[in-house]
Design a protein around this motif. Structure first.
Motif, PDB file in Angstrom:
ATOM      1  N   UNK B 139       0.833  -1.360  -0.026  1.00  0.00           N
ATOM      2  CA  UNK B 139      -0.016   0.120   0.069  1.00  0.00           C
ATOM      3  C   UNK B 139       0.811   1.349  -0.107  1.00  0.00           C
ATOM      4  N   UNK B 140       2.061   1.259   0.261  1.00  0.00           N
ATOM      5  CA  UNK B 140       2.975   2.322   0.554  1.00  0.00           C
ATOM      6  C   UNK B 140       3.236   2.760  -1.039  1.00  0.00           C
ATOM      7  N   UNK B 141       3.113   4.037  -1.180  1.00  0.00           N
ATOM      8  CA  UNK B 141       3.515   4.521  -2.613  1.00  0.00           C
ATOM      9  C   UNK B 141       4.983   5.005  -2.896  1.00  0.00           C
ATOM     10  N   UNK B 145       5.882   2.302  -7.948  1.00  0.00           N
ATOM     11  CA  UNK B 145       4.749   1.834  -7.385  1.00  0.00           C
ATOM     12  C   UNK B 145       3.607   2.924  -7.290  1.00  0.00           C
ATOM     13  N   UNK B 146       3.297   3.790  -8.011  1.00  0.00           N
ATOM     14  CA  UNK B 146       2.628   5.104  -7.526  1.00  0.00           C
ATOM     15  C   UNK B 146       1.289   4.794  -7.000  1.00  0.00           C
ATOM     16  N   UNK B 150       1.706  -3.483  -4.302  1.00  0.00           N
ATOM     17  CA  UNK B 150       0.638  -4.808  -4.307  1.00  0.00           C
ATOM     18  C   UNK B 150       1.328  -5.975  -3.965  1.00  0.00           C
ATOM     19  N   UNK B 151       0.792  -6.988  -3.288  1.00  0.00           N
ATOM     20  CA  UNK B 151       1.677  -8.189  -3.089  1.00  0.00           C
ATOM     21  C   UNK B 151       1.811  -9.007  -4.429  1.00  0.00           C
ATOM     22  N   UNK B 152       0.691  -8.769  -5.390  1.00  0.00           N
ATOM     23  CA  UNK B 152       0.382  -9.475  -6.655  1.00  0.00           C
ATOM     24  C   UNK B 152       1.450  -9.306  -7.483  1.00  0.00           C
ATOM     25  N   UNK B 153       1.938  -7.688  -7.382  1.00  0.00           N
ATOM     26  CA  UNK B 153       3.034  -7.271  -8.436  1.00  0.00           C
ATOM     27  C   UNK B 153       4.509  -7.405  -7.853  1.00  0.00           C
TER      28      UNK B 153
END
Ligand SMILES: Cc1ncc(C[n+]2csc(CCOP(=O)(O)OP(=O)(O)O)c2C)c(N)n1
Ligand code: SF4
Ligand SMILES: [Mg+2]
Lengths: 356, 252
Positions: B139-141, B145-146, B150-153
């Protein structure tokens, strides 16, 4: 002096120990694994440090740390492993640390083959890593020279505070030959008063670093390095000429091909053909002036460059030296295939025809 | 007049370049004080990383080497193996240690290299302008990872102290932060203990310090401290992660 039978890789490891190598960091790869194997068994007995690293990247950075702390440090590898060491080598050159690196070359690109090759000439002589730097490159063409050069490499590295590479094709590492142990040549060396050995009662901290944020400072640092390289070009160039005095065709080759060329020379001379051999011993600095002089001689009609490389790499330095004065033919194989005497004889004859 | 506070002799007079509210400076101070108090400063050899603390060689008042990005543990190995009686430490960020230098730190710990690593985890690539680190929270921007990690990515963030604790060569791993006086004192105690264990020849010692990066987190220094406490501490629990008793820790 007594002759002893030694395998190339073991001989260079022993040579390093005799030259006062304090520590060796390496990773297994064919055809050089006998170097770390021998070091693991013998260097600690001589009071040194041996460590098998997790990768070639780590090995060269261990060399950086130990060399920066004033030690005579060494690593060895073969082509793919030397690729991984390039990052460390540019940092070592940038931070001006002395060390000895052996490349027991195999065929490439990629995994290539474990058979001997000479496809890392560009990488060795053009820097290989990022930035403007040079490593002094010694190329033996038999086990005796490999031993002598490794012994001398430590002093050369210390004198210039620069990495020295001993680049040989895998054949020399794998071959057994009779050698003599020559006394280790000694140079007048500056003290390592820059090493990070703990400040103790020094009035300043020693720092090993290659970072210069100020572009002008970085420029000055590069100028300083360039001056050092110019000094090496002036003082350290080595080569061998065989029967070049009257030669109409000159073979240029280093390492094992230069050795095969000796037989080609015999064959051709027996047929009455005037052929010589020009063998660079330092690949960097390249013996450019000597080769240029030969290229200007009237009796020289053509050159034949022979390498264990499909496209030819040293041939570029030959071209830069000959400067278009005479035709240059190329004969090369990669992937572990050796150029043969017969091929060399044919290439010389073709060159003679062309040069007339 | 009595001196109640002074700059540690373990730091040079060089002006620190860190942003306001950045914890790198506090962590430097604790390492420097520890070296001085243990009488190790004049014997110490430090290795700094590539990251915001790249200039640590100008700040620590001892011999220093600047390593390539991630390679500090290999450099420190070369130093310590050839200088076994000297205090050797690496100071590394999370991109440096947990990403590009993951192999080097794991293997140094596996071998039980007798140096101390100060691992500054600020959950971001500070120096290069706020890209995602392996420690960036879900969740941290970050600039790579703007909309938030995410866990998926990108998978789940890596807990280095726990990971290294699985290796026998790692005899001491503690996670600390420097958000307030109490935690600063705990952090200093941990750093001192790590150096003591190193000098006792026990094995590899690792102090993970949770740290702020107000600049790249896009927060005020005070807000950053709060964010660290509320978000980092729950995922990266503070305290001793591993401590092996000296007698069993001896790596012979
Ligand atoms: C081989 C290499 N790749 C990338 C970089 C660029 N780079 C410099 S610092 C850095 C990240 C540092 O982040 P971190 O270790 O977390 O330290 P921080 O700045 O957050 O303290 C990167 C990717 C580099 N210098 N070298
Ligand atoms: S960018 Fe972040 S880590 Fe770097 S100095 Fe600024 S606050 Fe500290
Ligand atoms: Mg970071």
């Amino acid at each position: 002096m007594e002759k002893e039978l030694w395998k190339g890789n073991e001989a260079i490891a022993e040579a390093a120990i005799r030259a006062g190598c304090d520590c060796f960091f390496g990773y297994p790869i064919t055809p050089q694994s006998e170097v770390p194997e021998y070091m693991s068994a013998h260097l600690p007995k001589a009071g040194g440090v041996f460590l098998q690293s997790e990768s070639e990247v780590a090995a060269i950075n261990m060399v950086y740390g130990a060399a920066g702390a004033g030690m005579r440090a060494m690593t060895s590898s073969s082509s793919p492993g030397i690729s991984l060491k390039q990052e460390g080598i540019t940092y070592i050159a940038g931070a001006e640390l002395p060390c000895v690196i052996v490349n027991c070359m195999r065929g490439g690109p990629g995994l290539g083959t474990i058979q001997p090759g000479q496809g890392d000439y560009y990488q060795a002589t053009r820097g290989g890593g990022n930035g403007d730097y040079r490593t002094l490159v010694l190329s033996p063409s038999n086990v005796q020279e490999a031993v002598d050069f490794v012994q001398e490499a430590f002093d050369i590295a210390d004198q210039y505070r620069n990495p020295v590479m001993v680049v040989m094709d895998g054949l020399i590492g794998q071959m057994m030959e009779p050698i003599e142990w020559h006394p280790v040549p000694k140079r007048d060396l500056p003290p390592k008063d820059w090493a990070t050995t703990g400040r103790k009662d020094r009035d300043h901290n020693n720092i090993i670093n290659s970072l210069y944020m100020d572009p002008n400072e970085c420029d000055r640092h590069n100028e300083h390095l360039a001056e050092k390289y110019a000094l090496m070009e002036k003082n350290e160039v080595r080569w061998e000429e065989k029967e070049c005095e009257d030669a109409e065709v000159i073979i240029t080759a280093y390492g094992t091909p230069a050795r095969i060329a000796l037989t080609a020379l015999e064959t051709l001379r027996a047929e009455g053909l005037k052929v010589g051999l020009f063998r660079p011993i330092t690949l960097w600095p390249f013996p450019e002036a000597a080769l240029r002089k030969l290229s200007k001689a009237d009796h020289v009609k053509a050159f034949v460059d022979v390498e264990m490389s499909s496209t030819g790499q040293m041939i570029d330095d030959v071209r830069l030296s000959v400067e278009g004065r005479k035709p240059i033919r190329y004969l090369g194989h990669a992937g572990g295939v050796m150029p043969t005497v017969e091929e060399m004889v044919d290439a010389v004859k073709a060159a003679l025809k062309e040069g007339k | 007049m009595a001196i109640v506070y002074e700059k540690s002799r373990g730091l040079t007079d060089e002006e620190l370049h860190y942003c306001p509210g950045c914890h790198h400076g506090i962590i430097h101070k604790l390492v420097a004080e520890s070296l001085v108090e243990l009488g190790l400063l004049d014997d110490a050899i430090g290795v700094c990383p590539v990251g915001c603390s790249v200039f640590a060689y100008k700040y620590f008042n001892c011999d220093m080497q600047e390593a390539a990005h991630g390679r500090a543990p290999a450099v420190a190995t070369g130093i310590k193996r050839t200088h076994p009686h000297q205090a050797v430490f690496t100071y590394q960020g999370d991109g440096d240690l947990a990403s590009i230098g993951a192999a080097e730190i794991v293997h140094a710990a596996m071998r039980g290299e007798k140096f101390t690593t100060i691992f500054v985890n600020n959950a971001i690539y500070g120096m290069t302008g706020g890209q995602m680190a392996p420690t960036t929270l879900i969740g941290q921007k970050a600039t790579t990872c703007q909309t938030g990690r995410t866990k998926e990515q990108a998978g789940m963030p890596i807990r280095m102290a726990e990971l290294l604790s699985t290796l026998e060569g790692c005899v001491y791993a503690e996670r600390v932060c420097v958000t307030d006086i109490a935690n600063i004192n705990k952090a200093k105690k941990a750093i001192k203990k790590a150096f003591q264990k190193q000098m006792n020849g026990e094995g590899f010692t690792f102090i993970e310090v949770l740290s702020t990066c107000p600049t790249n987190w896009g927060m005020t220094p005070l807000k950053a401290v709060e964010w660290l406490k509320d978000n980092m501490v729950p995922y990266y629990p503070l305290g001793v992660i591993k401590e092996t008793a000296p007698e069993t820790a001896e790596v012979k």
